[in-house]
Write an enzyme that holds these catalytic residues in place. Sequence first.
Site, PDB file in Angstrom:
ATOM      1  N   ASP A   1       0.909  -1.338   0.068  1.00 38.34           N
ATOM      2  CA  ASP A   1      -0.050   0.010  -0.011  1.00 38.34           C
ATOM      3  C   ASP A   1       1.089   1.443  -0.001  1.00 38.34           C
ATOM      4  O   ASP A   1       0.408   2.335  -0.450  1.00 38.34           O
ATOM      5  CB  ASP A   1      -1.108   0.113   1.247  1.00 38.34           C
ATOM      6  CG  ASP A   1      -0.198  -0.201   2.670  1.00 38.34           C
ATOM      7  OD1 ASP A   1       0.713  -0.745   2.399  1.00 38.34           O
ATOM      8  OD2 ASP A   1      -0.957   0.146   3.378  1.00 38.34           O
TER       9      ASP A   1
ATOM     10  N   GLY B   1      26.842 -16.522  -1.229  1.00 37.49           N
ATOM     11  CA  GLY B   1      26.507 -17.974  -0.931  1.00 37.49           C
ATOM     12  C   GLY B   1      25.288 -18.237  -0.365  1.00 37.49           C
ATOM     13  O   GLY B   1      25.069 -18.976   0.465  1.00 37.49           O
TER      14      GLY B   1
ATOM     15  N   GLU C   1      26.316 -29.460   2.536  1.00 38.94           N
ATOM     16  CA  GLU C   1      26.513 -29.442   3.835  1.00 38.94           C
ATOM     17  C   GLU C   1      26.901 -30.976   4.556  1.00 38.94           C
ATOM     18  O   GLU C   1      27.455 -31.041   5.507  1.00 38.94           O
ATOM     19  CB  GLU C   1      25.005 -29.008   4.502  1.00 38.94           C
ATOM     20  CG  GLU C   1      24.321 -27.815   3.780  1.00 38.94           C
ATOM     21  CD  GLU C   1      25.050 -26.623   4.151  1.00 38.94           C
ATOM     22  OE1 GLU C   1      26.163 -26.525   5.012  1.00 38.94           O
ATOM     23  OE2 GLU C   1      24.657 -25.624   3.827  1.00 38.94           O
TER      24      GLU C   1
ATOM     25  N   GLU D   1       9.480 -10.871  -2.079  1.00 38.02           N
ATOM     26  CA  GLU D   1      10.353  -9.728  -2.159  1.00 38.02           C
ATOM     27  C   GLU D   1      11.965 -10.510  -2.185  1.00 38.02           C
ATOM     28  O   GLU D   1      12.801  -9.868  -2.861  1.00 38.02           O
ATOM     29  CB  GLU D   1      10.477  -8.788  -0.888  1.00 38.02           C
ATOM     30  CG  GLU D   1       9.187  -8.063  -1.012  1.00 38.02           C
ATOM     31  CD  GLU D   1       7.867  -8.550  -0.286  1.00 38.02           C
ATOM     32  OE1 GLU D   1       7.826  -9.924   0.028  1.00 38.02           O
ATOM     33  OE2 GLU D   1       6.948  -7.901  -0.103  1.00 38.02           O
TER      34      GLU D   1
ATOM     35  N   ASN E   1      20.132 -34.731  -5.477  1.00 38.79           N
ATOM     36  CA  ASN E   1      20.909 -35.586  -4.814  1.00 38.79           C
ATOM     37  C   ASN E   1      20.390 -35.788  -3.260  1.00 38.79           C
ATOM     38  O   ASN E   1      21.146 -36.119  -2.292  1.00 38.79           O
ATOM     39  CB  ASN E   1      22.397 -35.117  -4.655  1.00 38.79           C
ATOM     40  CG  ASN E   1      22.409 -33.470  -4.497  1.00 38.79           C
ATOM     41  OD1 ASN E   1      21.479 -33.198  -3.665  1.00 38.79           O
ATOM     42  ND2 ASN E   1      23.648 -33.082  -4.604  1.00 38.79           N
TER      43      ASN E   1
ATOM     44  N   HIS F   1       0.374   0.678  10.412  1.00 37.11           N
ATOM     45  CA  HIS F   1       0.900  -0.694  10.349  1.00 37.11           C
ATOM     46  C   HIS F   1       2.289  -0.844   9.471  1.00 37.11           C
ATOM     47  O   HIS F   1       2.765   0.166   8.925  1.00 37.11           O
ATOM     48  CB  HIS F   1      -0.234  -1.378   9.365  1.00 37.11           C
ATOM     49  CG  HIS F   1      -0.455  -0.936   7.991  1.00 37.11           C
ATOM     50  ND1 HIS F   1      -0.985   0.349   7.832  1.00 37.11           N
ATOM     51  CD2 HIS F   1       0.081  -1.000   6.583  1.00 37.11           C
ATOM     52  CE1 HIS F   1      -1.143   0.853   6.428  1.00 37.11           C
ATOM     53  NE2 HIS F   1      -0.578  -0.144   5.930  1.00 37.11           N
ATOM     54  N   HIS F   2       2.877  -1.712   9.573  1.00 33.70           N
ATOM     55  CA  HIS F   2       4.265  -1.974   9.018  1.00 33.70           C
ATOM     56  C   HIS F   2       5.294  -1.467   9.832  1.00 33.70           C
ATOM     57  O   HIS F   2       6.198  -1.332   9.364  1.00 33.70           O
ATOM     58  CB  HIS F   2       4.205  -1.894   7.540  1.00 33.70           C
ATOM     59  CG  HIS F   2       3.278  -2.598   6.755  1.00 33.70           C
ATOM     60  ND1 HIS F   2       2.764  -3.941   6.975  1.00 33.70           N
ATOM     61  CD2 HIS F   2       2.994  -2.440   5.474  1.00 33.70           C
ATOM     62  CE1 HIS F   2       2.048  -4.150   5.888  1.00 33.70           C
ATOM     63  NE2 HIS F   2       2.005  -3.492   4.896  1.00 33.70           N
TER      64      HIS F   2
ATOM     65  N   GLY G   1      18.810 -33.940  -0.725  1.00 36.55           N
ATOM     66  CA  GLY G   1      19.142 -33.212   0.328  1.00 36.55           C
ATOM     67  C   GLY G   1      20.221 -32.310   0.186  1.00 36.55           C
ATOM     68  O   GLY G   1      20.800 -32.010  -0.972  1.00 36.55           O
TER      69      GLY G   1
ATOM     70  N   ASP H   1      18.400 -29.839  -5.504  1.00 39.07           N
ATOM     71  CA  ASP H   1      17.033 -30.167  -5.030  1.00 39.07           C
ATOM     72  C   ASP H   1      16.644 -29.485  -3.680  1.00 39.07           C
ATOM     73  O   ASP H   1      15.629 -28.742  -3.365  1.00 39.07           O
ATOM     74  CB  ASP H   1      16.762 -31.541  -5.118  1.00 39.07           C
ATOM     75  CG  ASP H   1      17.599 -32.351  -4.070  1.00 39.07           C
ATOM     76  OD1 ASP H   1      18.662 -31.937  -3.779  1.00 39.07           O
ATOM     77  OD2 ASP H   1      17.173 -33.549  -3.586  1.00 39.07           O
TER      78      ASP H   1
END
Length: 562
Positions: free
Chosen positions: A28, A411, A475, A51, A469, A114-115, A471, A442
């Site tokens: 708004d 990253g 990591e 966003e 793969n 608001h916001h 997952g 994925d």
Amino acid sequence: MSEITVGNYLFNRIKQVGVDSIFGLPGDFNLALLDKIYEVPGLRWVGNTNELNAGYAADGYSRINGLSVLITTFGVGELSTLNAIAGAYAEHVGLVHIVGVPATSSQQKHLLLHHTLGNGDFHVFDRMSAGISEKVYLLTENKDIPALIDDAIHTAKLKQRPVYIAIPTNVGELKVPKSKLDTPIDFSLPPNDPEAELEALEEVEKSIAAAKNPIILVDACAYRHGAVEETNALAKLTKFPVFTTPMGKSVIDEDYERYGGVYVGSLSSPEVFKAVEAADLILSVGALLSDFNTGSFTYSYKTKNIIEFHSNYIQIRRATYENVSMKPLLAKLVSQLTPPDLPLAPVPKLAREPAEPATETPLTHKYLWPRISGFLQSGDIIITETGTSSFGVTSIVYPAKVNGISQVLWGSIGYSVGCALGAALAAQELDPSRRVLLFVGDGSLQLTLTAISTMVRWKTNPYLFVLNNDGYTIERLIHGPESSYNDIKSWDHQLILPLFKADPETSESIVVKTKKDLDTLFTDEKFKVPNKIRLIELMLDRLDAPESLYKQGELTSKTNAS
């Protein structure tokens, strides 16, 4: 008309500087401003699904176009994109972030709108953006608004960093002289300090003349700050072996016979590591020496003879020449340098095809990346996600005039999907024949999947390679290979394009399980033509990865534990 609204002035300026697509979401506090976009012929409001994706898309658009624009609303909207803005700041990406904020009268009365945070502070959010923006512009009635808008666009383009413009709802409707649009924004680089530039040139030439085994090492800022042509000219003039970092990949024409590959410290191939470490002079262009860009800081040059060319200074060993930009300095160096008469040092030979045959055995990274190298074409735009893709792509050879995009420094997981949207829209505007290829895992895809909806909406035709793969493999290789926090819920990726109502005539979903499947796909002449949006699911073992990622995982794990 002798006067136009601030909003009309803003969007006419944006169109003048070559930005045709504007990213963001309505809210708004920016709705009246968005109306002004449609008053400028040829300007497109993209409209994103959130966003964060809008910020990533603006980043990708800018990396192809040179500048981008993002519009969000006050508070909730602008905060949702800050991760993307931070990435653009870290990686030198020119971006104008426009935020529609409450009217100046509401701010002066400290209304509980608001916001807001409910404390009457209307500047808390622009203060948050200040640390990840080159400059913050707060437009009010008593300022020279056209001058501020021009300065913001100039700063974002020239500095290649995000800027922040807050436009109160009432300010967008104010009238300003239309005649100010008649004077184009001048993006010429400021001249280098003459004495500092002359001395730096003399020192560079002396160093080159004394060297017996010099090399050129090219990084990301050579591209970000417009020194690609000068860097390639220097390489071809001197015939020194030339290498790139992961972030600098595609700055140098990789068809050039003196290109030797990617240097990542101890993660480099043995041939590249040996060639770089043997140098007695390194001409380093546009360096951004982050951990993943240097193999966890394992650069171990034997030489101290390093000349660094940057966007705003030149470093020659311990001497720093401030206010000397690499682009004009490199141009002068190329124009006046007499190359040394040295025997041509050998450069590593780069593999362009897999060393193994295309069999019915399961697809692996070892087979995948060299085979992709043979599929690529001149002019392709290649986006790789942080993870297996960004490491795999360093081992392959790009054809000429390729743009490679990988967010190696910041990253942010999922970045590449939104980025691919922005890059595809830029390609659609600048050269529709260019192919856009996304390589994403994925796990990363699950964060920003809805960017594909916007790709479908605007009839873009990227190749979406999803590395399935099971997952978060990167990591797993750093820590917790069997830990459940590296698991994800598997999706049926073949339903993604139908989910977003892609036209069956102009879309295609494919599963690749074996090396033979991939080879068959890449030799299909129809598949090479970018006339559809395609999702190609590549089935890979959950712990299969490029060799360099295994090594990086070990180094990162040690760094995190120290």
